[in-house]
Structure formats: structure tokens, C-alpha cells
Design a protein around this motif. Structure first.
Motif, short mmCIF file in Angstrom:
data_model
loop_
_atom_site.label_atom_id
_atom_site.label_comp_id
_atom_site.label_asym_id
_atom_site.label_seq_id
_atom_site.Cartn_x
_atom_site.Cartn_y
_atom_site.Cartn_z
N TYR A 270 0.83 -1.20 0.00
CA TYR A 270 0.00 0.00 0.00
C TYR A 270 0.87 1.26 0.00
CZ TYR A 270 -3.78 3.20 1.28
OH TYR A 270 -4.69 4.23 1.29
N ALA A 271 1.92 1.27 0.81
CA ALA A 271 2.82 2.42 0.86
C ALA A 271 3.51 2.62 -0.49
CB ALA A 271 3.86 2.24 1.97
N ALA A 272 3.93 1.51 -1.12
CA ALA A 272 4.58 1.61 -2.43
C ALA A 272 3.61 2.18 -3.46
CB ALA A 272 5.08 0.23 -2.86
N ALA A 273 2.37 1.71 -3.45
CA ALA A 273 1.37 2.23 -4.39
C ALA A 273 1.15 3.72 -4.18
CB ALA A 273 0.05 1.47 -4.21
N GLN A 274 1.13 4.13 -2.94
CA GLN A 274 0.90 5.55 -2.64
C GLN A 274 2.05 6.42 -3.14
OE1 GLN A 274 -1.29 6.80 1.01
NE2 GLN A 274 0.68 7.63 1.61
N VAL A 275 3.28 5.92 -2.98
CA VAL A 275 4.44 6.68 -3.46
C VAL A 275 4.37 6.88 -4.97
CG1 VAL A 275 6.93 6.56 -3.83
CG2 VAL A 275 5.99 6.06 -1.57
N TYR A 276 4.08 5.82 -5.70
CA TYR A 276 4.03 5.94 -7.16
C TYR A 276 2.80 6.73 -7.61
CZ TYR A 276 8.10 3.00 -7.72
OH TYR A 276 9.39 2.54 -7.69
N GLN A 280 2.21 10.16 -10.04
CA GLN A 280 1.26 9.96 -11.14
C GLN A 280 1.68 8.81 -12.06
OE1 GLN A 280 -1.67 12.47 -11.62
NE2 GLN A 280 -1.09 12.20 -9.48
N ASP A 281 2.37 7.82 -11.51
CA ASP A 281 2.76 6.63 -12.27
C ASP A 281 1.65 5.59 -12.09
OD1 ASP A 281 3.82 4.28 -13.27
OD2 ASP A 281 5.82 4.61 -12.45
N ALA A 282 0.68 5.64 -12.99
CA ALA A 282 -0.51 4.81 -12.83
C ALA A 282 -0.18 3.32 -12.90
CB ALA A 282 -1.54 5.17 -13.89
N ASP A 283 0.65 2.92 -13.84
CA ASP A 283 0.92 1.50 -14.02
C ASP A 283 1.58 0.88 -12.78
OD1 ASP A 283 -0.15 1.56 -16.56
OD2 ASP A 283 1.78 1.83 -17.56
N THR A 284 2.62 1.54 -12.28
CA THR A 284 3.32 0.99 -11.12
C THR A 284 2.44 1.04 -9.87
OG1 THR A 284 5.40 1.79 -12.07
CG2 THR A 284 5.45 1.06 -9.78
N ALA A 285 1.71 2.13 -9.69
CA ALA A 285 0.81 2.23 -8.54
C ALA A 285 -0.23 1.12 -8.58
CB ALA A 285 0.13 3.60 -8.52
N LEU A 286 -0.79 0.87 -9.75
CA LEU A 286 -1.80 -0.18 -9.88
C LEU A 286 -1.22 -1.57 -9.67
CD1 LEU A 286 -3.81 1.32 -12.85
CD2 LEU A 286 -4.77 0.71 -10.61
N ASN A 287 0.03 -1.75 -10.07
CA ASN A 287 0.68 -3.05 -9.83
C ASN A 287 0.79 -3.34 -8.33
OD1 ASN A 287 1.00 -3.69 -12.53
ND2 ASN A 287 3.06 -2.83 -12.67
N TYR A 288 1.20 -2.31 -7.58
CA TYR A 288 1.32 -2.51 -6.13
C TYR A 288 -0.05 -2.60 -5.46
CZ TYR A 288 6.38 -2.14 -6.13
OH TYR A 288 7.72 -2.39 -6.34
N LEU A 289 -1.04 -1.89 -5.98
CA LEU A 289 -2.39 -2.04 -5.44
C LEU A 289 -2.94 -3.43 -5.73
CD1 LEU A 289 -4.11 1.39 -6.17
CD2 LEU A 289 -3.35 0.47 -3.97
#
Length: 372
Positions: A270-276, A280-289
Motif C-alpha cells: 500500500y505504501a509503495a502504491a501511494q508513493v508511485y 502519477q505513475d498509474a501502471d506501477t501504482a496499480l501493480n502494487y495495489l
């Protein structure tokens, strides 16, 4: 005191001794009618009679009144989990009123006060108004302060400091926290290692192994869970973020933390998704989510602390925890917080219309609302 059982105690003790109401009345120097009223709860003995009654029945005044200022660890654990369930099912104000009654009744039972502080801290977010939530945290702080000042139990005092400090963070009061714990980072204590050596010298290698396993387990969780805060702290430096994640996830995979302690891994993802998301890095944020969601829907419930093939000697340690091996909040509250983590975080607003994000929401909703 609202609950005095003195009448029932007098009846029981009088019958144990084979006495009539007239016998007891004659000894105390009152009328038979007075004893009858005591036993039926119509009135209470005059306070000056309590020492005489206690001495006659060979019991303490507390026992005479049917009151104990302390609860057993089992009672405290059962009470905590019952109130945690109530927070999920009843109006918060009603549960808080009951908590206040319990606190007043057992204000000298410091183990109970500590768990009541934990209960308030773990459920303050359920309050309808921010002011009420803040009041719950402030009450928890007050309970912890009483424990620190009045209790002579070193372990209870240490735990109270930890809970109080956590509340200061949630209250956005960093100065109070630094005053409480100091501003110097101290080395890890060596008590655990010395204890293991002592067990080994005493001819108990199994206990020595258990002590070291517990130490390794605690250090492992501390290492990985701290990464969540470290990620947020370094959010502006993506190179550093990637380095933190590479090391943290490497350790987590080595020890299979998704199975061993899924809550810790959910926090890291969750923390990693929030950082990305901040970048505004949608792909990486969504991967961690997606990783976060997978942990939440994969054998998270029923939540229970446990070991594994590597940590095969620590289960008895868990069983001795004040609140047992279960979660400190009800399953319903935890499930709602998992979902709120996605839908209520403004950092994810820019991807809320993304099909992948909506699919994760559906996946969480389907699993978390599923009847076991």
C-alpha cells in the motif's frame, strides 16, 4: 460503586456457618429486620459494621462487598474482544459509554486500563466526528499516563509508553512523543540473546531456540514494517524508493511474509502504491495495489498470528499474548478499512476511473463481503 453484592455474600456466609438472621443480628448488635433488609438488598449495612462483618466471616471487606478491583487476564481478553465486536455492530457513543463505566469500576486494574487504551486507539476512526475521534485518543493517552505514574510493573509501563506514543502520532503531536521517549536512538537491547544463553547453560536448548526464534521474528517484522514509513519519507527520490523495495521485498520473499504475516505485507504494498501515485505513475501504482488486494483476499481471514516451518517454536509465545492470537479489531472493521484504503485515499483519485482500479475495487468488495 453501582454493583454491590454484599447482601448475597452475607446470606451465603451466614448459611455456611449455619447461623440464623437472629444469630447474626445479635452478634452485630442490630435487629433481625436490619439483617433481613441487608440480605434482600433493601438497604446496606452501616459502614462502621463492615470491619466487624468481615472479621466475623473471616473475609476482606472487598470480598464482603462482592467486589474485586482486578480482572483476570482471561477476563480482560474476553472483554476486549467483545467490545471490539460491539464497535463494529453498535453506535460508537453507546460502546464508549460502556467503556467509561468499565474504566471507572476497574480504575486500579492497570492491565485492563492498558487494553482499554489499545481498544480506543484501534477504534477511534469509527467516531462520526473528528472531535470525538480525538477525544478517544486523548482518553487513551490519559490511561497510559496513569499506568506509567501509578503502576510498578515494568512491562506494563513499557507497553503504556508505546501505546501513548502511537496516540501522539495519530494526534499529530510529535513534540509530546519526543518528550515521552527522548530523541536519541538507542541500540537494541541484548536481553533476548542473554536469556537464550542462560537457557542453554541451564540445559534447556529447546527453550533457548524458542527465545532466539522469537527475537528473529520480531526483528524481521520490524525490518519489513518500518519500510512502509521509510518509503513515504523518501517519496521524492524514486531511485531510493526502488532500492528500498528491492531489499524489503527480497527479505519478505525469503521468509514468505505474505503467508507468515500478511498484514505487514499489505502495508508495504500500500505504501509503495501511494508513493508511485504521488508521481502519477498509474501502471506501477496499480501493480502494487494489485499486490495489496491479492494479500487482502488470500487467506487473510480468519486473522491469527502463527509461525511456519521456519518459525516452528513460537506458537506458545503467541498464545500467551494479552489479547490472544486474534486481531485487535473485529473482522468487519478490518475489512472496511481495507476497502477504504483504496476508495478513500485522495492519492488514488487520478486512477479511480481506470478499469484496472475498478476491477480491484470489485475484487475486494466481492471477497470482503462474502459470507464465510
Amino acid at each position: 460503586m453501582k454493583e454491590l453484592n454484599i447482601g448475597k455474600v452475607i446470606v451465603a456466609k451466614r448459611r455456611e456457618k449455619g447461623l440464623t438472621q437472629e444469630d447474626l443480628a445479635a452478634y452485630i448488635g442490630v435487629s433481625k429486620a436490619s439483617v433481613s433488609k441487608w440480605e434482600t438488598g433493601q438497604s446496606y449495612p452501616d459502614i462502621t459494621f463492615l470491619p466487624q462483618l468481615g472479621a466475623y466471616f473471616n473475609i476482606s471487606i472487598d470480598d464482603l462487598m462482592g467486589y474485586s478491583p482486578q480482572l483476570t487476564p482471561a477476563d480482560i481478553k474476553a472483554l476486549y474482544h467483545r467490545l471490539a465486536d460491539d464497535f463494529a455492530a453498535r453506535p460508537v457513543a453507546e460502546v464508549l459509554a460502556e467503556c467509561e463505566t468499565i474504566i471507572k469500576k476497574y480504575y486500579s486494574c492497570f492491565p485492563l486500563l492498558l487494553q482499554m487504551a489499545v481498544l480506543l486507539a484501534n477504534h477511534h476512526m469509527l467516531a462520526a466526528e473528528q472531535e470525538s475521534a480525538r477525544a478517544m485518543l486523548e482518553k487513551a493517552v490519559t490511561l497510559c499516563q496513569r499506568i506509567r505514574i501509578e503502576s510498578n510493573d515494568r512491562i506494563l509501563t513499557r507497553d503504556a509508553v508505546s501505546v501513548e506514543g502511537t496516540c501522539y502520532l495519530m494526534l499529530n503531536q510529535p513534540a509530546q512523543l519526543m518528550e515521552l521517549i527522548g530523541e536519541t536512538v538507542r541500540p537494541f537491547p541484548t536481553d533476548t540473546e542473554m536469556l537464550a544463553q542462560a537457557y542453554q547453560m541451564a540445559g534447556n536448548p529447546d527453550k533457548a531456540k524458542q527465545v532466539l526464534q522469537i527475537s528473529i521474528y520480531q526483528h524481521l517484522l520490524f525490518l519489513v514494517s518500518t519500510a512502509s514509513a521509510y518509503l513515504i519519507l523518501n517519496a521524492c527520490d524514486l531511485d531510493r524508493v526502488e532500492s528500498i523495495l528491492t531489499r524489503t521485498l527480497g527479505v519478505a520473499k525469503l521468509y514468505d511474509l505474505e503467508a507468515l504475516h500478511p498484514n505487514t505485507m499489505a502495508q508495504v504494498y500500500y505504501a509503495a502504491a501511494q508513493v508511485y501515485a504521488i508521481h502519477q505513475d498509474a501502471d506501477t501504482a496499480l501493480n502494487y495495489l494489485a499486490d495489496y488486494t491479492q494479500v487482502c483476499v488470500s487467506d487473510f481471514f480468519p486473522y491469527s498470528l502463527h509461525g511456519d516451518d521456519y518459525f516452528d517454536a513460537i506458537q506458545p509465545w503467541f498464545e500467551d499474548f494479552d489479547l490472544g492470537v486474534g486481531a485487535p479489531r473485529s473482522e468487519e472493521v478490518i475489512k472496511q478499512s481495507m476497502l477504504d484504503g483504496l476508495v478513500a485515499n485522495p492519492h488514488f483519485d487520478f486512477i479511480k476511473s481506470d478499469r484496472r482500479f475498478l476491477d480491484l475495487i470489485k475484487q475486494l468488495e466481492a471477497h470482503l463481503t462474502k459470507v464465510p
